[in-house]
Design an enzyme around this catalytic site. Structure first.
Site, PDB file in Angstrom:
ATOM      1  N   SER A 110       0.802  -1.226   0.000  1.00  0.00           N
ATOM      2  CA  SER A 110       0.000   0.000   0.000  1.00  0.00           C
ATOM      3  C   SER A 110       0.832   1.271   0.000  1.00  0.00           C
ATOM      4  CB  SER A 110      -0.895   0.008   1.232  1.00  0.00           C
ATOM      5  OG  SER A 110      -0.079  -0.055   2.377  1.00  0.00           O
ATOM      6  N   THR A 128      -2.800   3.463   3.904  1.00  0.00           N
ATOM      7  CA  THR A 128      -1.887   4.607   3.898  1.00  0.00           C
ATOM      8  C   THR A 128      -1.164   4.741   5.233  1.00  0.00           C
ATOM      9  OG1 THR A 128      -3.411   5.753   2.465  1.00  0.00           O
ATOM     10  CG2 THR A 128      -1.899   7.138   3.736  1.00  0.00           C
ATOM     11  N   THR A 167       1.433   6.929   0.367  1.00  0.00           N
ATOM     12  CA  THR A 167       0.533   5.855  -0.065  1.00  0.00           C
ATOM     13  C   THR A 167       0.704   5.536  -1.541  1.00  0.00           C
ATOM     14  OG1 THR A 167      -1.796   5.172  -0.010  1.00  0.00           O
ATOM     15  CG2 THR A 167      -1.366   7.399  -0.738  1.00  0.00           C
ATOM     16  N   ARG A 208      -6.111   8.722 -10.925  1.00  0.00           N
ATOM     17  CA  ARG A 208      -6.802   8.999  -9.658  1.00  0.00           C
ATOM     18  C   ARG A 208      -5.802   9.408  -8.572  1.00  0.00           C
ATOM     19  NH1 ARG A 208      -6.610   7.082  -4.091  1.00  0.00           N
ATOM     20  NH2 ARG A 208      -8.683   7.303  -3.206  1.00  0.00           N
ATOM     21  N   VAL A 209      -6.136  10.444  -7.833  1.00  0.00           N
ATOM     22  CA  VAL A 209      -5.333  10.867  -6.680  1.00  0.00           C
ATOM     23  C   VAL A 209      -6.260  10.913  -5.472  1.00  0.00           C
ATOM     24  CG1 VAL A 209      -4.047  12.797  -5.668  1.00  0.00           C
ATOM     25  CG2 VAL A 209      -3.694  12.175  -8.065  1.00  0.00           C
ATOM     26  N   GLY A 210      -5.783  10.449  -4.332  1.00  0.00           N
ATOM     27  CA  GLY A 210      -6.617  10.430  -3.126  1.00  0.00           C
ATOM     28  C   GLY A 210      -6.337  11.600  -2.193  1.00  0.00           C
ATOM     29  N   ASP A 211      -6.647  11.398  -0.947  1.00  0.00           N
ATOM     30  CA  ASP A 211      -6.519  12.462   0.052  1.00  0.00           C
ATOM     31  C   ASP A 211      -5.092  12.655   0.564  1.00  0.00           C
ATOM     32  OD1 ASP A 211      -6.810   9.825   1.230  1.00  0.00           O
ATOM     33  OD2 ASP A 211      -6.682  10.847   3.160  1.00  0.00           O
ATOM     34  N   THR A 246      -6.298   7.796   7.040  1.00  0.00           N
ATOM     35  CA  THR A 246      -6.110   6.611   6.209  1.00  0.00           C
ATOM     36  C   THR A 246      -7.492   6.125   5.803  1.00  0.00           C
ATOM     37  OG1 THR A 246      -5.109   4.399   6.093  1.00  0.00           O
ATOM     38  CG2 THR A 246      -6.045   5.051   8.204  1.00  0.00           C
ATOM     39  N   GLY A 247      -7.566   5.368   4.746  1.00  0.00           N
ATOM     40  CA  GLY A 247      -8.859   4.861   4.307  1.00  0.00           C
ATOM     41  C   GLY A 247      -9.302   5.514   3.016  1.00  0.00           C
ATOM     42  N   GLY A 303      -9.977   7.719   0.426  1.00  0.00           N
ATOM     43  CA  GLY A 303      -9.570   9.110   0.268  1.00  0.00           C
ATOM     44  C   GLY A 303     -10.670  10.033  -0.199  1.00  0.00           C
TER      45      GLY A 303
HETATM   46  N1  GLY Z   1      -6.133   7.344   1.741  1.00  0.00           N
HETATM   47  C1  GLY Z   1      -5.416   7.025   0.595  1.00  0.00           C
HETATM   48  C2  GLY Z   1      -6.155   7.091  -0.650  1.00  0.00           C
HETATM   49  O1  GLY Z   1      -7.365   7.067  -0.664  1.00  0.00           O
HETATM   50  O2  GLY Z   1      -5.521   7.154  -1.675  1.00  0.00           O
END
Ligand code: GLY
Length: 336
Positions: A92, A194, A212, A222-225, A245-246, A248
């Site tokens: 991850s 993450t 992450t 795609r980009v997360g939080d 974490t989790g 995003g």
């Molecule tokens: N929390 C990491 C993501 O959603 O990419």
């Protein structure tokens, strides 16, 4: 300066600021002064601490090594996160991260220091340590966020080595996923976990980082939080820090880490602030709570910490002077 001396000096500074006149008036009364220093140390002592999402004793242990030697929180964060990024078995973060739908490992990370500076990289490929590239963005460019090829070129120009981040295990997992190509988040760990880390050093300064490979088999691009200030991470050295974490997408929609820090600014404990931030996500997603996990950790200037998740299974690793522990977090499902 050795850590113990440093703690002492820090405590004395606190005392001098807090009770300067009283301290001066005692200057010739050694016993009284010593007693007063001892009392004040008990209430002013800054105790370094590092915490991280999930069960990552090696990463937090590395951060602690730096803190306990009198090092800066920012260095502890970078070095701690690098441990997980270099762990090829972790699927991850960093090398070994599960790829996107097209088989590309793309990494996101950010770092924030106690001065409120921030640096981040998104959609970075072929570089194992996005946390270090994020730090370079923060320290060596006029920018805060760099993406994709530009971020990679920047890293290479600084001497970061390009390497294939797709391990055999992650390639196989991706080949298996392609048979159905169905994206189904799995609670705890919905295809990713993450690493977010917060640290306070002996000077009482707080820094944080988040790294992450994002959601496994995500759409390309795609980009997360995690690399986004206020969502995956936020630090305000006057107040404290928080990281996530989790899933995003849900963290981004509620700007969770910023929210937690602001709630702590208003006097909430780190624990209550994490619970409130999870509550905001829960209240908007009552019908689909079973689809995803989100969890937060937080720390305030007193070194108090908190954590909260939607579902069971999330844990926090914590390093203090006494020990390194991993404990299960409280969560919404059992509380409601
Ligand atoms: N929390 C990491 C993501 O959603 O990419």
């Amino acid at each position: 300066m050795k850590r113990r001396d440093f703690l002492h000096a820090t405590s004395l500074t606190g005392i001098a600021v807090a009770s300067g006149t009283a301290l001066l008036s005692c200057e010739n009364r050694e016993t009284e002064a010593e007693a007063s220093v001892a009392n004040a140390e008990a209430s002013f002592k800054i105790t370094p601490i590092a915490i991280a999402t999930w069960n990552v004793p090696d990463a937090v242990g590395k951060a602690w090594e730096i803190l306990s030697d009198g090092g800066k929180a920012l260095d502890a964060i970078e070095q701690g996160c690098r441990v997980e990024e270099a762990n090829a078995e972790g699927q991850s973060v960093g090398i070994g991260g599960l790829p996107d739908r097209d088989g590309n490992v793309t990494l996101d990370a950010c770092i924030m220091n106690s001065e409120g500076d921030y640096g981040a990289v998104v959609y970075l490929q072929n570089i194992k340590h996005p946390i270090s590239v994020a730090r370079k963005v923060m320290e060596e460019t006029p920018h805060v966020l760099m993406a994709g090829k530009g971020a990679e070129q920047f890293a290479v120009s600084l001497g970061f080595e390009k390497e294939n981040l797709l391990t055999e295990a992650s390639r196989k997992a991706w080949e298996e996923w392609k048979v159905t190509s169905e994206y189904k988040p799995v609670i705890n760990i919905e295809n990713h976990d993450t690493i977010g880390m917060l640290a306070m050093d002996a000077a009482g300064n707080i820094s944080g980082g988040c790294t992450t490979s994002g959601l496994a088999y995500k759409m390309a691009g795609r980009v997360g939080d995690s690399p986004i200030i206020g969502s995956g991470l936020f630090i305000d050295n006057e107040v404290g820090g928080a990281t996530a974490t989790g899933m995003g997408e849900e963290v981004l929609k509620t700007v969770g880490s910023f929210l937690i820090v602001e709630l702590m600014r208003q006097g909430m404990s780190p624990q209550k602030a994490c619970e409130e931030a999870i509550g905001r996500i829960v209240s908007k997603n009552k019908e689909r709570l079973g689809d995803f996990q989100v969890a937060y950790i937080a720390m305030n200037k007193k070194g108090e910490t908190g954590s909260y998740a939607i579902h069971p299974g999330f844990s926090v690793t914590r390093a203090t002077e006494e020990e390194i522990t991993n404990t299960n977090s409280k969560h919404y499902i059992s509380d409601n």
